[in-house]
Design an enzyme around this catalytic site. Structure first.
Site, PDB file in Angstrom:
ATOM      1  N   HIS A  94       0.810  -1.219   0.000  1.00  0.00           N
ATOM      2  CA  HIS A  94       0.000   0.000   0.000  1.00  0.00           C
ATOM      3  C   HIS A  94       0.845   1.272   0.000  1.00  0.00           C
ATOM      4  CE1 HIS A  94       0.491   0.023   4.524  1.00  0.00           C
ATOM      5  NE2 HIS A  94       0.495   1.327   4.308  1.00  0.00           N
ATOM      6  N   ASP A 124       0.121  -7.585   2.061  1.00  0.00           N
ATOM      7  CA  ASP A 124       0.571  -6.190   1.976  1.00  0.00           C
ATOM      8  C   ASP A 124       2.093  -6.067   1.991  1.00  0.00           C
ATOM      9  OD1 ASP A 124       0.549  -3.454   1.852  1.00  0.00           O
ATOM     10  OD2 ASP A 124      -0.194  -3.145   3.897  1.00  0.00           O
ATOM     11  N   GLY A 198       3.293   6.748   7.669  1.00  0.00           N
ATOM     12  CA  GLY A 198       4.669   6.950   7.216  1.00  0.00           C
ATOM     13  C   GLY A 198       5.602   5.868   7.725  1.00  0.00           C
ATOM     14  N   ASN A 199       5.178   5.165   8.812  1.00  0.00           N
ATOM     15  CA  ASN A 199       5.957   4.042   9.322  1.00  0.00           C
ATOM     16  C   ASN A 199       5.833   2.805   8.434  1.00  0.00           C
ATOM     17  OD1 ASN A 199       5.747   5.036  12.647  1.00  0.00           O
ATOM     18  ND2 ASN A 199       7.591   4.041  11.885  1.00  0.00           N
ATOM     19  N   SER A 200       4.787   2.769   7.615  1.00  0.00           N
ATOM     20  CA  SER A 200       4.514   1.581   6.805  1.00  0.00           C
ATOM     21  C   SER A 200       5.739   1.125   6.017  1.00  0.00           C
ATOM     22  CB  SER A 200       3.396   1.882   5.809  1.00  0.00           C
ATOM     23  OG  SER A 200       2.156   1.876   6.447  1.00  0.00           O
TER      24      SER A 200
END
Length: 376
Positions: A94, A124, A198-200
């Site tokens: 994502h 994901d 933003g950590n993704s």
């Protein structure tokens, strides 16, 4: 009498001669016959080399250099980390939906170009190849071993665009399963380390071994509960893309805004994150980081030593839901905290109502003030 003396002398000479012969026979002859190892010697197999625990600061320093920020032309962003010497970066699907080429920003602010070589429409995860990172020593991976409940971990990434951010916590749950849009999250870790949009795609690292155990992927709308995909569950899929990059990328039907990818955040979002990060730093006794979040006026009125002294007796701090509202150009954040605190009577528990005021300084959100009052 003389006869007895003569016999005694002869006997003595015979004994001395036999002893001398026996000594030299054993010294020179016997070793030549010992061609095999003594049966008393047991050959031991060398023990498998165990991972030597590293100091946390060393783990953070070495890991940060291999964590990147991934940016798309539409302004969205996420995180990723180098996992092999081919220049391949792991991230979430994502983070790079329907993209073939992305901007990759390294820890030292170099802007590189990466190509998406693999992406899943239901799990994901994705892989981005960055040719300029080829040959760089990657992060160490826990390819087969899973983290366990209670393991201490750190989450690295770029929450709300703050690159090189590190938060700490534990594996607070295992075996979680849920769905967000088209993505299925199965058997994932629940973590207490605060993460934000933003950590993704950033790594979850075991603080004892320094190995990556998960891919930070989602967070609850409220609180600081996050979720991380166990690396061992997806490493085979990721490596298959590295060996044979996809010739055509599948289209992801919808972006996953709830999945922790970064977009332009409101001041309220940033304020909520900073307050959570402030308390998380205090819980880990990282007073330097907590102090760095304060505004210049607060720092000018309170020296670091005095600030640190004010929190030394706080053993743990638990926060309830944060209420955030915009007041003019500033943001107020109100929360109730439960503190395990040292005192003359021993360890006690107290509750405080805390109001923070946050505002921008040089385009960066800072904590300008704090009001704290004890509540029953």
């Amino acid at each position: 009498m003389n006869k007895r003396w003569i016999v005694s002398v002869i006997a003595t000479l015979v004994l001395l001669g036999a002893g001398t012969y026996g000594y030299f026979f054993i010294k020179q002859g016997v070793p030549k016959q010992l061609t095999a190892q003594s049966s008393l010697y047991i050959e031991t197999k060398p023990e498998e080399k165990e991972l030597v625990p590293q100091e946390l600061k060393e783990i953070i320093f070495e890991s940060q250099k291999l964590v990147v920020k991934i940016e798309l032309p539409d302004g969205s962003f996420g995180s990723g980390f180098l996992y092999n010497n081919k220049g391949d970066v792991i991230t979430n699907a994502h983070v790079v939906p329907n993209a073939k080429e992305v901007k990759v920003v390294t820890a030292d602010s170099k802007e590189l170009t990466g190509q998406v070589i693999g992406v899943s429409v239901d799990t994901d995860v994705a892989v981005v190849r960055v040719p300029e990172l080829e040959g760089t020593e990657p992060l160490r991976l826990a390819r087969t071993k899973k983290a366990e409940l209670g393991d201490e971990v750190i989450a690295l990434g770029s929450p709300l665009g703050f690159q090189n951010t590190v938060t700490t916590g534990i594996i607070s749950g295992v075996g979680r399963s849920f769905e967000i849009d088209s993505f299925k999250y199965e058997d994932v870790f629940q973590i207490s380390a605060p993460i934000a949009p933003g950590n993704s795609g950033g790594p979850l690292i075991n603080t004892t071994t320094g190995e990556v155990v998960g891919i930070n992927s989602a967070t609850m709308d409220k609180g600081v509960i996050g979720f991380s995909i166990p690396l061992s569950n997806v490493i085979t899929l990721l490596e298959s893309w590295s060996e044979s990059p996809m010739e055509s990328l599948p289209r992801i039907g919808a972006d996953a805004p709830g999945n922790n990818s970064g977009t332009e955040s409101t001041n309220e979002d940033v304020a909520t994150y900073l307050v959570n990060y402030f308390y998380e730093s205090l819980n880990y006794r990282d007073y330097v980081t907590a102090y760095s979040l304060l505004g210049s006026s607060w720092q000018s009125e309170t020296a670091y030593e005095k600030f640190r002294e004010g929190y030394l007796d706080f053993l743990t701090i638990e926060t309830e839901d944060l209420l955030t509202k915009k007041v003019g150009d500033q943001v107020e954040v109100v929360t109730i905290i439960t503190v395990q605190q040292r005192s003359e009577r021993g360890v006690t528990y107290k509750k405080y109502k805390v109001k923070f005021v946050l505002g921008l300084e040089n385009d960066q959100m800072k904590i300008l003030s704090e009001e704290r009052e004890e509540v029953e």
